[in-house]
Design a protein around this motif. Structure first.
Motif, PDB file in Angstrom:
ATOM      1  N   VAL A   1       0.835  -1.204   0.000  1.00  0.00           N
ATOM      2  CA  VAL A   1       0.000   0.000   0.000  1.00  0.00           C
ATOM      3  C   VAL A   1       0.872   1.256   0.000  1.00  0.00           C
ATOM      4  CG1 VAL A   1      -1.654   1.350   1.354  1.00  0.00           C
ATOM      5  CG2 VAL A   1      -1.979  -1.110   1.089  1.00  0.00           C
ATOM      6  N   GLY A   2       1.991   1.210   0.716  1.00  0.00           N
ATOM      7  CA  GLY A   2       2.889   2.354   0.733  1.00  0.00           C
ATOM      8  C   GLY A   2       3.347   2.743  -0.660  1.00  0.00           C
ATOM      9  N   GLU A   3       3.581   1.761  -1.494  1.00  0.00           N
ATOM     10  CA  GLU A   3       4.022   2.007  -2.865  1.00  0.00           C
ATOM     11  C   GLU A   3       2.883   2.523  -3.732  1.00  0.00           C
ATOM     12  OE1 GLU A   3       6.909   2.078  -5.958  1.00  0.00           O
ATOM     13  OE2 GLU A   3       7.125   1.780  -3.805  1.00  0.00           O
ATOM     14  N   THR A   4       1.727   1.844  -3.671  1.00  0.00           N
ATOM     15  CA  THR A   4       0.623   2.184  -4.576  1.00  0.00           C
ATOM     16  C   THR A   4      -0.153   3.419  -4.131  1.00  0.00           C
ATOM     17  OG1 THR A   4      -0.868   0.651  -3.411  1.00  0.00           O
ATOM     18  CG2 THR A   4       0.373  -0.212  -5.283  1.00  0.00           C
ATOM     19  N   ALA A   5      -0.330   3.593  -2.814  1.00  0.00           N
ATOM     20  CA  ALA A   5      -1.097   4.738  -2.326  1.00  0.00           C
ATOM     21  C   ALA A   5      -0.372   6.048  -2.605  1.00  0.00           C
ATOM     22  CB  ALA A   5      -1.376   4.595  -0.833  1.00  0.00           C
ATOM     23  N   ALA A   6       0.956   6.032  -2.515  1.00  0.00           N
ATOM     24  CA  ALA A   6       1.725   7.238  -2.833  1.00  0.00           C
ATOM     25  C   ALA A   6       1.486   7.641  -4.288  1.00  0.00           C
ATOM     26  CB  ALA A   6       3.212   6.991  -2.580  1.00  0.00           C
ATOM     27  N   ASP A   7       1.503   6.669  -5.191  1.00  0.00           N
ATOM     28  CA  ASP A   7       1.239   6.956  -6.605  1.00  0.00           C
ATOM     29  C   ASP A   7      -0.216   7.368  -6.817  1.00  0.00           C
ATOM     30  OD1 ASP A   7       3.852   6.323  -7.222  1.00  0.00           O
ATOM     31  OD2 ASP A   7       3.399   4.247  -7.776  1.00  0.00           O
ATOM     32  N   TYR A   8      -1.130   6.750  -6.068  1.00  0.00           N
ATOM     33  CA  TYR A   8      -2.550   7.071  -6.194  1.00  0.00           C
ATOM     34  C   TYR A   8      -2.824   8.525  -5.817  1.00  0.00           C
ATOM     35  CZ  TYR A   8      -7.539   7.056  -4.969  1.00  0.00           C
ATOM     36  OH  TYR A   8      -8.875   7.362  -4.860  1.00  0.00           O
ATOM     37  N   LEU A   9      -2.285   8.957  -4.689  1.00  0.00           N
ATOM     38  CA  LEU A   9      -2.497  10.334  -4.247  1.00  0.00           C
ATOM     39  C   LEU A   9      -1.781  11.326  -5.161  1.00  0.00           C
ATOM     40  CD1 LEU A   9      -1.988   9.850  -0.394  1.00  0.00           C
ATOM     41  CD2 LEU A   9      -4.155  10.330  -1.553  1.00  0.00           C
ATOM     42  N   ASN A  10      -0.583  10.962  -5.556  1.00  0.00           N
ATOM     43  CA  ASN A  10       0.241  11.853  -6.368  1.00  0.00           C
ATOM     44  C   ASN A  10      -0.325  12.017  -7.780  1.00  0.00           C
ATOM     45  OD1 ASN A  10       2.301  13.335  -7.503  1.00  0.00           O
ATOM     46  ND2 ASN A  10       3.785  11.686  -7.501  1.00  0.00           N
ATOM     47  N   ASP A  11      -0.638  10.899  -8.432  1.00  0.00           N
ATOM     48  CA  ASP A  11      -1.024  10.926  -9.845  1.00  0.00           C
ATOM     49  C   ASP A  11      -2.541  10.883 -10.044  1.00  0.00           C
ATOM     50  OD1 ASP A  11       1.681  10.939 -10.571  1.00  0.00           O
ATOM     51  OD2 ASP A  11       1.783   8.758 -10.447  1.00  0.00           O
ATOM     52  N   ASN A  12      -3.195   9.851  -9.485  1.00  0.00           N
ATOM     53  CA  ASN A  12      -4.620   9.664  -9.753  1.00  0.00           C
ATOM     54  C   ASN A  12      -5.488  10.788  -9.196  1.00  0.00           C
ATOM     55  OD1 ASN A  12      -3.221   7.011  -9.844  1.00  0.00           O
ATOM     56  ND2 ASN A  12      -5.200   6.276 -10.538  1.00  0.00           N
ATOM     57  N   LEU A  13      -5.200  11.215  -7.970  1.00  0.00           N
ATOM     58  CA  LEU A  13      -5.975  12.298  -7.364  1.00  0.00           C
ATOM     59  C   LEU A  13      -5.403  13.676  -7.686  1.00  0.00           C
ATOM     60  CD1 LEU A  13      -6.937  10.913  -3.832  1.00  0.00           C
ATOM     61  CD2 LEU A  13      -8.226  10.814  -5.978  1.00  0.00           C
ATOM     62  N   GLY A  14      -4.246  13.689  -8.320  1.00  0.00           N
ATOM     63  CA  GLY A  14      -3.665  14.953  -8.761  1.00  0.00           C
ATOM     64  C   GLY A  14      -3.122  15.836  -7.660  1.00  0.00           C
ATOM     65  N   PHE A  15      -2.770  15.248  -6.503  1.00  0.00           N
ATOM     66  CA  PHE A  15      -2.221  16.059  -5.415  1.00  0.00           C
ATOM     67  C   PHE A  15      -0.851  16.640  -5.785  1.00  0.00           C
ATOM     68  CE2 PHE A  15      -4.430  14.539  -1.273  1.00  0.00           C
ATOM     69  CZ  PHE A  15      -5.665  14.670  -1.889  1.00  0.00           C
ATOM     70  N   GLY A  16      -0.109  15.893  -6.579  1.00  0.00           N
ATOM     71  CA  GLY A  16       1.268  16.280  -6.849  1.00  0.00           C
ATOM     72  C   GLY A  16       2.184  15.784  -5.750  1.00  0.00           C
ATOM     73  N   LEU A  17       3.458  15.665  -6.058  1.00  0.00           N
ATOM     74  CA  LEU A  17       4.403  15.073  -5.119  1.00  0.00           C
ATOM     75  C   LEU A  17       4.538  15.898  -3.841  1.00  0.00           C
ATOM     76  CD1 LEU A  17       6.386  12.770  -4.662  1.00  0.00           C
ATOM     77  CD2 LEU A  17       8.142  14.117  -5.836  1.00  0.00           C
ATOM     78  N   THR A  18       4.624  17.204  -3.976  1.00  0.00           N
ATOM     79  CA  THR A  18       4.819  18.060  -2.799  1.00  0.00           C
ATOM     80  C   THR A  18       3.607  18.037  -1.877  1.00  0.00           C
ATOM     81  OG1 THR A  18       6.285  19.543  -4.038  1.00  0.00           O
ATOM     82  CG2 THR A  18       5.303  20.398  -2.013  1.00  0.00           C
ATOM     83  N   ASN A  19       2.414  18.226  -2.437  1.00  0.00           N
ATOM     84  CA  ASN A  19       1.197  18.227  -1.611  1.00  0.00           C
ATOM     85  C   ASN A  19       0.933  16.866  -0.987  1.00  0.00           C
ATOM     86  OD1 ASN A  19       0.616  20.927  -2.076  1.00  0.00           O
ATOM     87  ND2 ASN A  19      -0.592  20.495  -3.914  1.00  0.00           N
ATOM     88  N   THR A  20       1.230  15.804  -1.723  1.00  0.00           N
ATOM     89  CA  THR A  20       1.061  14.454  -1.178  1.00  0.00           C
ATOM     90  C   THR A  20       1.983  14.251   0.022  1.00  0.00           C
ATOM     91  OG1 THR A  20       0.465  13.561  -3.348  1.00  0.00           O
ATOM     92  CG2 THR A  20       1.194  11.988  -1.697  1.00  0.00           C
ATOM     93  N   THR A  21       3.207  14.751  -0.089  1.00  0.00           N
ATOM     94  CA  THR A  21       4.172  14.639   1.012  1.00  0.00           C
ATOM     95  C   THR A  21       3.689  15.409   2.235  1.00  0.00           C
ATOM     96  OG1 THR A  21       5.979  14.453  -0.597  1.00  0.00           O
ATOM     97  CG2 THR A  21       6.570  14.964   1.681  1.00  0.00           C
TER      98      THR A  21
END
Length: 270
Positions: free
Chosen positions: A38-58
Protein backbone atom coordinates in the motif's frame (compact mmCIF):
# COMPACT_ATOMS: atom_id res chain seq x y z
CA UNK A 1 9.75 -15.55 11.53
CA UNK A 2 8.93 -15.53 15.21
CA UNK A 3 11.58 -14.18 17.54
CA UNK A 4 11.75 -16.07 20.79
CA UNK A 5 14.85 -14.61 22.41
CA UNK A 6 14.07 -11.72 24.75
CA UNK A 7 16.93 -9.33 25.50
CA UNK A 8 17.62 -8.03 28.96
CA UNK A 9 16.51 -4.46 29.42
CA UNK A 10 17.88 -1.47 31.29
CA UNK A 11 16.20 1.61 32.76
CA UNK A 12 15.03 4.04 30.08
CA UNK A 13 13.59 7.51 29.75
CA UNK A 14 9.80 7.77 29.80
CA UNK A 15 6.81 6.13 31.37
CA UNK A 16 6.59 2.37 31.67
CA UNK A 17 3.79 0.68 29.78
CA UNK A 18 2.79 -2.59 28.18
CA UNK A 19 4.67 -3.58 25.02
CA UNK A 20 3.59 -1.10 22.34
CA UNK A 21 4.14 -3.34 19.32
CA UNK A 22 2.62 -6.67 18.26
CA UNK A 23 4.16 -10.06 18.79
CA UNK A 24 5.95 -11.40 15.71
CA UNK A 25 3.54 -13.96 14.30
CA UNK A 26 2.57 -15.00 10.78
CA UNK A 27 -0.15 -12.33 10.93
CA UNK A 28 2.53 -9.72 11.59
CA UNK A 29 4.49 -10.56 8.45
CA UNK A 30 1.40 -10.82 6.23
CA UNK A 31 0.08 -7.43 7.33
CA UNK A 32 3.55 -5.86 7.18
CA UNK A 33 4.06 -6.91 3.55
CA UNK A 34 0.59 -5.66 2.62
CA UNK A 35 1.33 -2.33 4.33
CA UNK A 36 4.50 -1.95 2.29
CA UNK A 37 2.53 -2.70 -0.88
CA UNK A 38 0.00 0.00 0.00
CA UNK A 39 2.89 2.35 0.73
CA UNK A 40 4.02 2.01 -2.87
CA UNK A 41 0.62 2.18 -4.58
CA UNK A 42 -1.10 4.74 -2.33
CA UNK A 43 1.72 7.24 -2.83
CA UNK A 44 1.24 6.96 -6.61
CA UNK A 45 -2.55 7.07 -6.19
CA UNK A 46 -2.50 10.33 -4.25
CA UNK A 47 0.24 11.85 -6.37
CA UNK A 48 -1.02 10.93 -9.85
CA UNK A 49 -4.62 9.66 -9.75
CA UNK A 50 -5.97 12.30 -7.36
CA UNK A 51 -3.66 14.95 -8.76
CA UNK A 52 -2.22 16.06 -5.41
CA UNK A 53 1.27 16.28 -6.85
CA UNK A 54 4.40 15.07 -5.12
CA UNK A 55 4.82 18.06 -2.80
CA UNK A 56 1.20 18.23 -1.61
CA UNK A 57 1.06 14.45 -1.18
CA UNK A 58 4.17 14.64 1.01
CA UNK A 59 2.69 17.44 3.14
CA UNK A 60 -0.64 15.63 3.50
CA UNK A 61 0.81 12.26 4.49
CA UNK A 62 3.37 13.93 6.77
CA UNK A 63 0.61 15.74 8.65
CA UNK A 64 -1.50 12.57 8.85
CA UNK A 65 1.49 10.62 10.12
CA UNK A 66 2.13 13.22 12.83
CA UNK A 67 -1.48 12.97 14.02
CA UNK A 68 -1.42 9.16 14.06
CA UNK A 69 1.92 9.03 15.88
CA UNK A 70 0.56 11.44 18.48
CA UNK A 71 -2.36 9.09 19.02
CA UNK A 72 -0.04 6.05 19.11
CA UNK A 73 2.16 7.61 21.79
CA UNK A 74 -0.84 8.42 23.98
CA UNK A 75 -1.67 4.76 24.59
CA UNK A 76 0.14 2.67 27.19
CA UNK A 77 -0.42 -0.58 25.30
CA UNK A 78 -0.52 -1.98 21.79
CA UNK A 79 -3.75 -1.04 19.97
CA UNK A 80 -3.89 -2.88 16.61
CA UNK A 81 -5.95 -0.32 14.68
CA UNK A 82 -3.76 2.65 15.66
CA UNK A 83 -0.47 0.76 15.34
CA UNK A 84 -1.18 -0.57 11.84
CA UNK A 85 -2.62 2.76 10.69
CA UNK A 86 0.75 4.30 11.60
CA UNK A 87 2.59 1.56 9.68
CA UNK A 88 0.46 2.13 6.56
CA UNK A 89 0.99 5.89 6.59
CA UNK A 90 4.67 5.74 7.52
CA UNK A 91 5.07 3.35 4.60
CA UNK A 92 3.55 5.94 2.26
CA UNK A 93 5.63 8.74 3.77
CA UNK A 94 8.84 6.69 3.57
CA UNK A 95 8.11 6.05 -0.10
CA UNK A 96 7.59 9.77 -0.67
CA UNK A 97 10.95 10.63 0.92
CA UNK A 98 12.69 8.56 -1.72
CA UNK A 99 10.39 9.77 -4.51
CA UNK A 100 11.12 13.40 -3.62
CA UNK A 101 14.86 12.80 -3.72
CA UNK A 102 14.63 10.92 -7.01
CA UNK A 103 11.99 12.92 -8.91
CA UNK A 104 12.27 16.41 -7.44
CA UNK A 105 16.00 16.58 -6.74
CA UNK A 106 17.40 14.05 -9.24
CA UNK A 107 19.28 12.08 -6.59
CA UNK A 108 20.33 8.71 -8.09
CA UNK A 109 18.67 5.65 -6.56
CA UNK A 110 22.08 4.14 -5.81
CA UNK A 111 23.00 7.23 -3.82
CA UNK A 112 19.68 7.15 -1.94
CA UNK A 113 20.14 3.46 -1.15
CA UNK A 114 23.62 4.02 0.25
CA UNK A 115 22.64 7.12 2.24
CA UNK A 116 19.57 5.49 3.79
CA UNK A 117 21.60 2.39 4.63
CA UNK A 118 24.12 4.54 6.52
CA UNK A 119 21.36 6.50 8.31
CA UNK A 120 19.57 3.30 9.31
CA UNK A 121 22.80 1.79 10.62
CA UNK A 122 23.41 4.97 12.62
CA UNK A 123 19.90 4.83 14.13
CA UNK A 124 20.47 1.21 15.16
CA UNK A 125 23.85 2.12 16.67
CA UNK A 126 22.48 5.01 18.72
CA UNK A 127 19.44 2.99 19.80
CA UNK A 128 21.66 0.16 21.05
CA UNK A 129 24.15 2.53 22.68
CA UNK A 130 21.36 4.21 24.64
CA UNK A 131 19.11 1.24 25.44
CA UNK A 132 21.49 -1.75 25.20
CA UNK A 133 18.84 -3.71 23.28
CA UNK A 134 17.10 -3.64 19.89
CA UNK A 135 14.45 -6.13 20.93
CA UNK A 136 10.89 -5.34 19.86
CA UNK A 137 9.67 -7.28 22.90
CA UNK A 138 10.73 -4.39 25.11
CA UNK A 139 9.12 -1.29 23.56
CA UNK A 140 7.82 -0.22 26.96
CA UNK A 141 9.01 3.39 27.27
CA UNK A 142 8.49 6.54 25.24
CA UNK A 143 12.16 6.74 24.25
CA UNK A 144 12.29 3.17 23.00
CA UNK A 145 9.12 3.71 21.02
CA UNK A 146 10.63 6.84 19.45
CA UNK A 147 13.70 4.84 18.37
CA UNK A 148 11.39 2.12 17.03
CA UNK A 149 9.36 4.43 14.78
CA UNK A 150 12.43 6.30 13.55
CA UNK A 151 13.91 2.95 12.55
CA UNK A 152 10.70 1.94 10.79
CA UNK A 153 10.65 5.19 8.79
CA UNK A 154 14.13 4.66 7.40
CA UNK A 155 13.52 0.98 6.63
CA UNK A 156 10.69 2.14 4.36
CA UNK A 157 12.75 4.87 2.70
CA UNK A 158 15.63 2.45 2.17
CA UNK A 159 13.35 -0.30 0.90
CA UNK A 160 11.77 1.99 -1.68
CA UNK A 161 15.14 3.08 -3.02
CA UNK A 162 16.55 -0.47 -3.08
CA UNK A 163 13.42 -1.92 -4.70
CA UNK A 164 13.32 0.71 -7.47
CA UNK A 165 17.06 0.41 -7.97
CA UNK A 166 16.80 -3.33 -8.58
CA UNK A 167 13.56 -3.42 -10.59
CA UNK A 168 14.00 -0.37 -12.78
CA UNK A 169 17.57 0.92 -12.82
CA UNK A 170 18.98 -2.60 -13.03
CA UNK A 171 16.27 -3.50 -15.62
CA UNK A 172 15.34 -6.72 -13.81
CA UNK A 173 11.61 -6.04 -13.76
CA UNK A 174 9.08 -6.38 -10.97
CA UNK A 175 8.62 -10.18 -11.02
CA UNK A 176 12.34 -10.88 -10.83
CA UNK A 177 12.69 -8.35 -8.01
CA UNK A 178 9.92 -10.12 -6.09
CA UNK A 179 11.76 -13.43 -6.48
CA UNK A 180 15.07 -11.92 -5.35
CA UNK A 181 13.72 -10.25 -2.21
CA UNK A 182 11.51 -13.23 -1.32
CA UNK A 183 14.55 -15.46 -1.70
CA UNK A 184 16.57 -13.18 0.57
CA UNK A 185 13.85 -13.35 3.24
CA UNK A 186 13.77 -17.14 2.89
CA UNK A 187 17.54 -17.21 3.39
CA UNK A 188 17.23 -15.13 6.57
CA UNK A 189 14.46 -17.44 7.81
CA UNK A 190 16.64 -20.48 7.15
CA UNK A 191 19.59 -18.88 8.93
CA UNK A 192 17.40 -18.10 11.94
CA UNK A 193 15.67 -21.45 12.36
CA UNK A 194 18.36 -23.82 11.10
CA UNK A 195 21.65 -22.02 11.69
CA UNK A 196 20.53 -20.26 14.90
CA UNK A 197 21.13 -16.72 13.70
CA UNK A 198 20.44 -14.19 16.45
CA UNK A 199 16.68 -13.59 16.73
CA UNK A 200 16.89 -9.79 16.87
CA UNK A 201 19.26 -9.60 13.89
CA UNK A 202 17.05 -12.01 11.94
CA UNK A 203 13.95 -9.94 12.66
CA UNK A 204 15.41 -6.63 11.51
CA UNK A 205 16.98 -8.11 8.38
CA UNK A 206 13.63 -9.65 7.42
CA UNK A 207 11.81 -6.43 8.30
CA UNK A 208 14.07 -4.36 6.03
CA UNK A 209 13.70 -6.85 3.16
CA UNK A 210 9.90 -6.88 3.32
CA UNK A 211 9.83 -3.23 2.21
CA UNK A 212 11.35 -3.74 -1.27
CA UNK A 213 9.41 -7.01 -1.53
CA UNK A 214 6.12 -5.21 -0.88
CA UNK A 215 7.07 -2.36 -3.20
CA UNK A 216 7.83 -4.82 -6.00
CA UNK A 217 4.54 -6.64 -5.39
CA UNK A 218 2.70 -3.31 -5.53
CA UNK A 219 4.37 -2.37 -8.81
CA UNK A 220 3.76 -5.83 -10.28
CA UNK A 221 0.05 -5.64 -9.49
CA UNK A 222 -0.57 -1.98 -10.37
CA UNK A 223 1.71 -1.32 -13.34
CA UNK A 224 1.55 -2.54 -16.93
CA UNK A 225 4.96 -1.89 -18.40
CA UNK A 226 6.31 -3.60 -21.49
CA UNK A 227 9.81 -3.22 -20.06
CA UNK A 228 9.28 -4.04 -16.38
CA UNK A 229 6.10 -6.15 -16.42
CA UNK A 230 2.99 -5.92 -14.27
CA UNK A 231 -0.63 -7.10 -14.44
CA UNK A 232 -2.12 -3.62 -14.70
CA UNK A 233 -4.67 -3.49 -11.88
CA UNK A 234 -3.84 0.18 -11.32
CA UNK A 235 -2.85 1.96 -8.14
CA UNK A 236 -6.48 2.56 -7.13
CA UNK A 237 -7.60 -1.06 -7.32
CA UNK A 238 -4.40 -2.41 -5.78
CA UNK A 239 -4.52 0.07 -2.88
CA UNK A 240 -8.16 -0.68 -2.05
CA UNK A 241 -7.68 -4.46 -2.25
CA UNK A 242 -4.77 -4.44 0.17
CA UNK A 243 -6.32 -1.88 2.50
CA UNK A 244 -9.44 -4.06 2.76
CA UNK A 245 -7.31 -7.12 3.57
CA UNK A 246 -5.33 -5.17 6.19
CA UNK A 247 -8.53 -3.91 7.82
CA UNK A 248 -10.00 -7.42 7.95
CA UNK A 249 -6.88 -8.89 9.58
CA UNK A 250 -6.48 -6.02 12.03
CA UNK A 251 -10.12 -6.36 13.05
CA UNK A 252 -9.57 -10.08 13.62
CA UNK A 253 -6.48 -9.42 15.76
CA UNK A 254 -8.30 -6.73 17.74
CA UNK A 255 -10.99 -9.24 18.63
CA UNK A 256 -8.81 -12.29 19.25
CA UNK A 257 -5.73 -10.53 20.71
CA UNK A 258 -3.57 -13.24 19.15
CA UNK A 259 -0.66 -10.85 18.60
CA UNK A 260 -0.52 -9.11 21.97
CA UNK A 261 2.31 -9.66 24.43
CA UNK A 262 0.96 -11.08 27.72
CA UNK A 263 1.24 -8.41 30.45
CA UNK A 264 3.00 -10.80 32.83
CA UNK A 265 5.71 -11.46 30.22
CA UNK A 266 6.30 -7.75 29.66
CA UNK A 267 6.49 -7.06 33.37
CA UNK A 268 8.85 -9.99 33.88
CA UNK A 269 11.27 -8.61 31.29
CA UNK A 270 11.31 -5.00 32.35
Amino acid sequence: MTTTTHADTVPSLGRKMLNKVPEVTLFFWIIKIMCTTVGETAADYLNDNLGFGLTNTTYFTGALLAVLLLAQFQFKRYVPLIYWAVVVVISVFGTLITDNLTDAHNVPLLTSTIVFSVILAAVFAVWYAVERTLSIHSIVTTRREAFYWLTILFTFALGTAAGDLLAEKADLGYAVSIAIFAGAIAAVTFAHYVLNMNAILSFWLAYILTRPLGASIGDEMSQNSHKYGGVGLGTTGTSYIFLACILALVTYLTITKKDQTPPDLVLAET
